[in-house]
Design an enzyme around this catalytic site. Structure first.
Site, mmCIF file in Angstrom:
data_model
loop_
_atom_site.group_PDB
_atom_site.id
_atom_site.type_symbol
_atom_site.label_atom_id
_atom_site.label_comp_id
_atom_site.label_asym_id
_atom_site.label_seq_id
_atom_site.Cartn_x
_atom_site.Cartn_y
_atom_site.Cartn_z
ATOM 1 N N LYS A 20 0.828 -1.220 0.000
ATOM 2 C CA LYS A 20 0.000 0.000 0.000
ATOM 3 C C LYS A 20 0.855 1.260 0.000
ATOM 4 O O LYS A 20 0.597 2.197 -0.735
ATOM 5 C CB LYS A 20 -0.899 0.055 1.248
ATOM 6 N N ARG A 95 -9.488 1.090 9.447
ATOM 7 C CA ARG A 95 -9.029 -0.265 9.769
ATOM 8 C C ARG A 95 -10.177 -1.131 10.294
ATOM 9 O O ARG A 95 -9.988 -2.323 10.483
ATOM 10 C CB ARG A 95 -7.970 -0.220 10.872
ATOM 11 N N ARG A 167 11.796 -2.284 11.727
ATOM 12 C CA ARG A 167 10.695 -1.786 12.547
ATOM 13 C C ARG A 167 10.363 -2.854 13.583
ATOM 14 O O ARG A 167 10.318 -4.033 13.274
ATOM 15 C CB ARG A 167 9.467 -1.545 11.660
HETATM 16 P P1 AMP Z 1 0.913 0.530 9.458
HETATM 17 O O1 AMP Z 1 2.182 1.263 9.164
HETATM 18 O O2 AMP Z 1 -0.280 1.055 8.694
HETATM 19 O O3 AMP Z 1 1.045 -0.970 9.347
HETATM 20 O O4 AMP Z 1 0.567 0.843 10.998
HETATM 21 C C1 AMP Z 1 1.450 0.513 12.031
HETATM 22 C C2 AMP Z 1 0.689 0.456 13.350
HETATM 23 O O5 AMP Z 1 0.106 1.754 13.622
HETATM 24 C C3 AMP Z 1 -0.482 -0.511 13.387
HETATM 25 O O6 AMP Z 1 -0.079 -1.840 13.697
HETATM 26 C C4 AMP Z 1 -1.347 0.101 14.478
HETATM 27 O O7 AMP Z 1 -0.808 -0.153 15.768
HETATM 28 C C5 AMP Z 1 -1.179 1.598 14.216
HETATM 29 N N1 AMP Z 1 -2.200 2.092 13.249
HETATM 30 C C6 AMP Z 1 -1.990 2.580 11.996
HETATM 31 N N2 AMP Z 1 -3.137 2.954 11.426
HETATM 32 C C7 AMP Z 1 -4.115 2.700 12.339
HETATM 33 C C8 AMP Z 1 -5.519 2.844 12.335
HETATM 34 N N3 AMP Z 1 -6.188 3.302 11.271
HETATM 35 N N4 AMP Z 1 -6.194 2.471 13.454
HETATM 36 C C9 AMP Z 1 -5.559 2.006 14.544
HETATM 37 N N5 AMP Z 1 -4.227 1.807 14.595
HETATM 38 C C10 AMP Z 1 -3.501 2.153 13.513
#
Ligand code: AMP
Length: 224
Positions: A20, A95, A167
């Site tokens: 994405k 999400r 990460r």
């Molecule tokens: P990502 O980089 O999108 O995989 O997000 C990393 C982490 O940020 C996720 O595992 C969640 O802990 C938090 N996170 C990101 N976007 C959201 C969202 N829309 N709702 C809740 N937590 C989020």
């Protein structure tokens, strides 16, 4: 794209590691609209030690979702900025159904609500493989892959010389947890958008250009 280009707004759906972020950056340049990644915004808050960052830290480290109210508020503020007037790409939000409904409330009027929900579909084993080899630069956020696209020096970024790290949530056990969260909480929003007739499903395997062209095709854009 020209001054008079139509407004293009989209949500990118897909499990963590489905590409994405990479596709969002390409779409951002192509349509000249902002890429809004809630994961990036939350990581920035964490780095800056803001109140939001402190509240989000524990959830993020364990691969859980940050509480919906915090994230909906964050997105609401961001979408209110001027640069979103010509459209936007939402990556990592919504999400779950609560957040999808929160997004509808942010817009209120149906005219503003016109967007596509593009779902990138990739097999889970491919994702675990991709994410556990992902490395990022602490300084500029550049993304590397230890197998496909390693930095010239294992420890330093080619672009800015920053430190290369994994990460914390890209370790296999956390990846599995994140995928499970996606299956349980995020997959149902595909149905939510399917029912609204705006879901576009795109196979996310193959190289970056191939997937990009599929997305443009799915958006009904014939300039690819
Ligand atoms: P990502 O980089 O999108 O995989 O997000 C990393 C982490 O940020 C996720 O595992 C969640 O802990 C938090 N996170 C990101 N976007 C959201 C969202 N829309 N709702 C809740 N937590 C989020």
């Amino acid at each position: 794209m020209s001054e008079n280009s139509p407004k293009v707004s989209m949500i990118l759906l897909g499990p963590p590691g489905s590409g994405k972020g990479t596709q969002a950056e390409k779409l951002k340049s192509y349509f000249e609209i902002p890429h809004i990644s809630t994961g990036d915004m939350l990581r920035e808050a964490l780095r800056d030690g803001t109140e939001l960052g402190l509240k989000a830290a524990g959830f993020m480290r364990s691969g859980k979702l940050v509480p919906d109210e915090l994230v909906v508020e964050l997105v609401g503020e961001r979408l209110g900025k001027d640069d979103c007037s010509k459209g936007f790409i939402l990556d990592g939000f919504p999400r779950n159904i609560f957040q999808a409904e929160g997004l509808e409330k942010i817009f209120g009027s149906s005219e503003e609500m016109v967007f596509s929900a593009v779902s990138l579909d990739v097999d889970e084993d491919i994702i675990v493989n991709r994410l556990s080899s992902r490395r990022v630069c602490e300084g500029c956020g550049a993304v590397y892959n230890t197998k496909l696209n390693p930095p010239k020096d294992d420890l330093r970024c080619d672009r800015c010389g920053g430190k290369i790290v994994q990460r914390e949530d890209d370790r296999e056990v956390t990846i599995r947890k994140r995928l499970q969260v996606y299956r349980d909480e995020t997959s149902p929003i595909k149905e939510f958008y399917r029912e609204k007739g705006i879901l576009r499903e795109v196979p996310g395997d193959g190289d970056v250009e191939e997937v990009f062209e599929r997305i443009l095709g799915a958006l009904g854009d014939d300039r690819c």
